[in-house]
Design a protein around this motif. Structure first.
Motif, PDB file in Angstrom:
ATOM      1  N   SER A   3       0.830  -1.196   0.000  1.00 32.23           N
ATOM      2  CA  SER A   3       0.000   0.000   0.000  1.00 32.23           C
ATOM      3  C   SER A   3       0.860   1.240   0.000  1.00 32.23           C
ATOM      4  O   SER A   3       1.958   1.258   0.545  1.00 32.23           O
ATOM      5  N   LEU A   4       0.317   2.291  -0.602  1.00 29.53           N
ATOM      6  CA  LEU A   4       1.021   3.569  -0.655  1.00 29.53           C
ATOM      7  C   LEU A   4       1.259   4.130   0.728  1.00 29.53           C
ATOM      8  O   LEU A   4       2.355   4.519   1.075  1.00 29.53           O
ATOM      9  N   GLY A   5       0.198   4.143   1.531  1.00 27.50           N
ATOM     10  CA  GLY A   5       0.314   4.721   2.866  1.00 27.50           C
ATOM     11  C   GLY A   5       0.971   6.071   2.798  1.00 27.50           C
ATOM     12  O   GLY A   5       0.611   6.912   2.009  1.00 27.50           O
ATOM     13  N   VAL A  80       0.286   1.646  -9.483  1.00 30.57           N
ATOM     14  CA  VAL A  80       0.336   3.111  -9.539  1.00 30.57           C
ATOM     15  C   VAL A  80      -0.344   3.623  -8.278  1.00 30.57           C
ATOM     16  O   VAL A  80      -1.377   3.101  -7.859  1.00 30.57           O
ATOM     17  N   ARG A  81       0.270   4.616  -7.667  1.00 31.91           N
ATOM     18  CA  ARG A  81      -0.255   5.142  -6.403  1.00 31.91           C
ATOM     19  C   ARG A  81      -0.405   6.643  -6.512  1.00 31.91           C
ATOM     20  O   ARG A  81       0.459   7.328  -7.055  1.00 31.91           O
ATOM     21  N   ILE A  82      -1.497   7.152  -5.974  1.00 34.01           N
ATOM     22  CA  ILE A  82      -1.730   8.594  -5.956  1.00 34.01           C
ATOM     23  C   ILE A  82      -2.141   9.008  -4.554  1.00 34.01           C
ATOM     24  O   ILE A  82      -2.810   8.249  -3.835  1.00 34.01           O
ATOM     25  N   ALA A  83      -1.712  10.194  -4.151  1.00 38.06           N
ATOM     26  CA  ALA A  83      -2.113  10.747  -2.863  1.00 38.06           C
ATOM     27  C   ALA A  83      -2.338  12.240  -3.031  1.00 38.06           C
ATOM     28  O   ALA A  83      -1.654  12.909  -3.806  1.00 38.06           O
ATOM     29  N   VAL A  84      -3.325  12.756  -2.310  1.00 29.38           N
ATOM     30  CA  VAL A  84      -3.568  14.189  -2.250  1.00 29.38           C
ATOM     31  C   VAL A  84      -3.381  14.614  -0.803  1.00 29.38           C
ATOM     32  O   VAL A  84      -4.019  14.072   0.099  1.00 29.38           O
ATOM     33  N   VAL A  85      -2.477  15.567  -0.595  1.00 31.31           N
ATOM     34  CA  VAL A  85      -2.109  16.018   0.743  1.00 31.31           C
ATOM     35  C   VAL A  85      -2.553  17.459   0.911  1.00 31.31           C
ATOM     36  O   VAL A  85      -2.250  18.311   0.063  1.00 31.31           O
ATOM     37  N   GLY A 129      -6.907   4.842   1.454  1.00 29.95           N
ATOM     38  CA  GLY A 129      -6.923   5.154   2.874  1.00 29.95           C
ATOM     39  C   GLY A 129      -6.738   6.638   3.137  1.00 29.95           C
ATOM     40  O   GLY A 129      -6.523   7.433   2.218  1.00 29.95           O
ATOM     41  N   VAL A 130      -6.813   6.976   4.405  1.00 34.90           N
ATOM     42  CA  VAL A 130      -6.688   8.364   4.855  1.00 34.90           C
ATOM     43  C   VAL A 130      -5.754   8.385   6.049  1.00 34.90           C
ATOM     44  O   VAL A 130      -5.839   7.520   6.935  1.00 34.90           O
ATOM     45  N   TRP A 140      -5.023   8.688   0.000  1.00 35.76           N
ATOM     46  CA  TRP A 140      -4.256   7.986  -1.015  1.00 35.76           C
ATOM     47  C   TRP A 140      -5.059   6.835  -1.617  1.00 35.76           C
ATOM     48  O   TRP A 140      -6.033   6.351  -1.025  1.00 35.76           O
ATOM     49  N   ALA A 141      -4.640   6.418  -2.796  1.00 38.70           N
ATOM     50  CA  ALA A 141      -5.276   5.281  -3.461  1.00 38.70           C
ATOM     51  C   ALA A 141      -4.235   4.564  -4.293  1.00 38.70           C
ATOM     52  O   ALA A 141      -3.301   5.178  -4.820  1.00 38.70           O
ATOM     53  N   GLU A 142      -4.404   3.262  -4.412  1.00 39.52           N
ATOM     54  CA  GLU A 142      -3.458   2.414  -5.133  1.00 39.52           C
ATOM     55  C   GLU A 142      -4.208   1.614  -6.191  1.00 39.52           C
ATOM     56  O   GLU A 142      -5.312   1.122  -5.945  1.00 39.52           O
ATOM     57  N   PHE A 143      -3.588   1.461  -7.375  1.00 39.92           N
ATOM     58  CA  PHE A 143      -4.234   0.812  -8.511  1.00 39.92           C
ATOM     59  C   PHE A 143      -3.286  -0.242  -9.089  1.00 39.92           C
ATOM     60  O   PHE A 143      -2.120   0.047  -9.348  1.00 39.92           O
TER      61      PHE A 143
END
Length: 320
Positions: A3-5, A80-85, A129-130, A140-143
């Motif tokens: 997971s990105l975490g 592929v992982r994306i996160a918005v901070v 997750g958050v 974040w989200a992982e694909f």
């Protein structure tokens, strides 16, 4: 599956951009993700990741209460992982509950756009997750390639050890910016840096090597914020627009005058060499030079004097 975490893709591809928390930033986020994934050859995940990024950016824009947010994108062979901070004050659990898979589809339809958006992310992502950060939140989200199961998944909710950057962030607005001039400026800077470096190396000219490194370093330091401007300009060109309003979230605005001065000095050295026929790159055309003068003034004076932005057309009219 990892997971990105709070982290990215160790040893993989990574990029990020800082956006002002406004609805107008959301199309630029989609462009950012689309460009990166196409460049990385991850065409199979473009649609799901881009749609999820749009929803996460909308969440940060409408509900975080933060002035800006950052989009972090990474990839390796597995995912592929994306996160918005953002710097919002909403606890992770509250955000997670908006997309909680225990909520029925009917109930989600009655909720806000953010609730529906996070519910959509929970279905598209292989994991999401958050995280509570010191002074903000990361969603974040992982694909994973080949995932055909769109069953909504429960979020992972936890705290994180990495704090947000506490540097001062100032929003710089470039109103009525011609997108073609912005992109021409970027291309000219890239050409200057490349040719200065080649000239300095081939002629053992330390001064030119240093000038090239200064251009590259200023561009690197400004990339997280400036990439937002470039994305807005690219989207404006695609939409057939001759003017766009650009908002840049600049960290450490007190240092902007120094960066502008260093960049101007390095570009001036390159243009002096062009005049002597030592470089093949041509000076930026007059409209781009004018545009640079306007941008430099806007960035310095908005950052240090807290003045209102002046539209490019109005600035031009006052100059001529």
């Amino acid at each position: 599956m990892t997971s990105l975490g709070g982290g990215g893709a160790a040893g993989g591809l990574q990029t990020r951009v800082r956006m002002v928390a406004r609805p107008s930033s959301v199309p630029a986020v989609r462009r950012f993700v689309d460009d990166a994934l196409v460049g990385w050859g991850r065409l199979d995940l473009v649609d799901d990741v881009t749609l999820s990024a749009s929803e996460l950016a909308t969440n940060a824009t409408l509900h975080s209460g933060s002035t800006f947010f950052e989009v972090e994108l990474s990839a390796d062979d597995a995912a592929v992982r994306i996160a918005v901070v953002d710097r919002g004050a909403i606890p992770a659990r509250t955000i997670a509950n908006r997309g909680d898979v225990a909520t029925s589809v009917e109930a989600v339809e009655d909720e806000s756009m953010t609730g529906r958006g996070l519910f959509l992310v929970s279905a598209l992502a292989s994991a999401w997750g958050v995280e509570d950060l010191p002074g903000g939140t990361r969603v974040w989200a992982e694909f994973v390639t080949g995932t055909a199961d769109y069953t909504p998944r429960a979020p992972q909710v936890r705290g994180a050890v990495a704090p947000l950057d506490d540097a001062d962030v100032r929003v710089i607005e470039l109103l009525g910016c011609p997108p073609d001039l912005l992109l021409a400026h970027d291309a000219n800077l890239a050409d200057i840096a490349r040719e200065l470096r080649l000239f300095g190396a081939s002629h053992q000219d330390e001064e030119m090597v240093e000038a090239a490194e200064q251009v590259v370093e200023i561009v690197r330091l400004s990339a997280v914020a400036w990439n937002a401007a470039r994305l807005v300009a690219k989207q404006g060109i695609l939409d057939g627009r001759t003017q766009v309003d650009v908002a840049i979230a600049s960290a450490d605005p007190a240092d902007l005058p120094r960066k502008v001065q260093v960049l101007r000095r390095a570009v001036g050295a390159a243009e002096a060499m062009m005049a002597r026929g030592l470089l093949m790159t041509l000076p930026a055309p007059a409209p781009v030079q004018e545009w640079r003068d306007w941008v430099e003034g806007e960035m310095i004076e908005q950052a240090t004097m807290d003045r209102e932005p002046v539209r490019f057309s109005e600035w031009l009219a006052g100059r001529r």
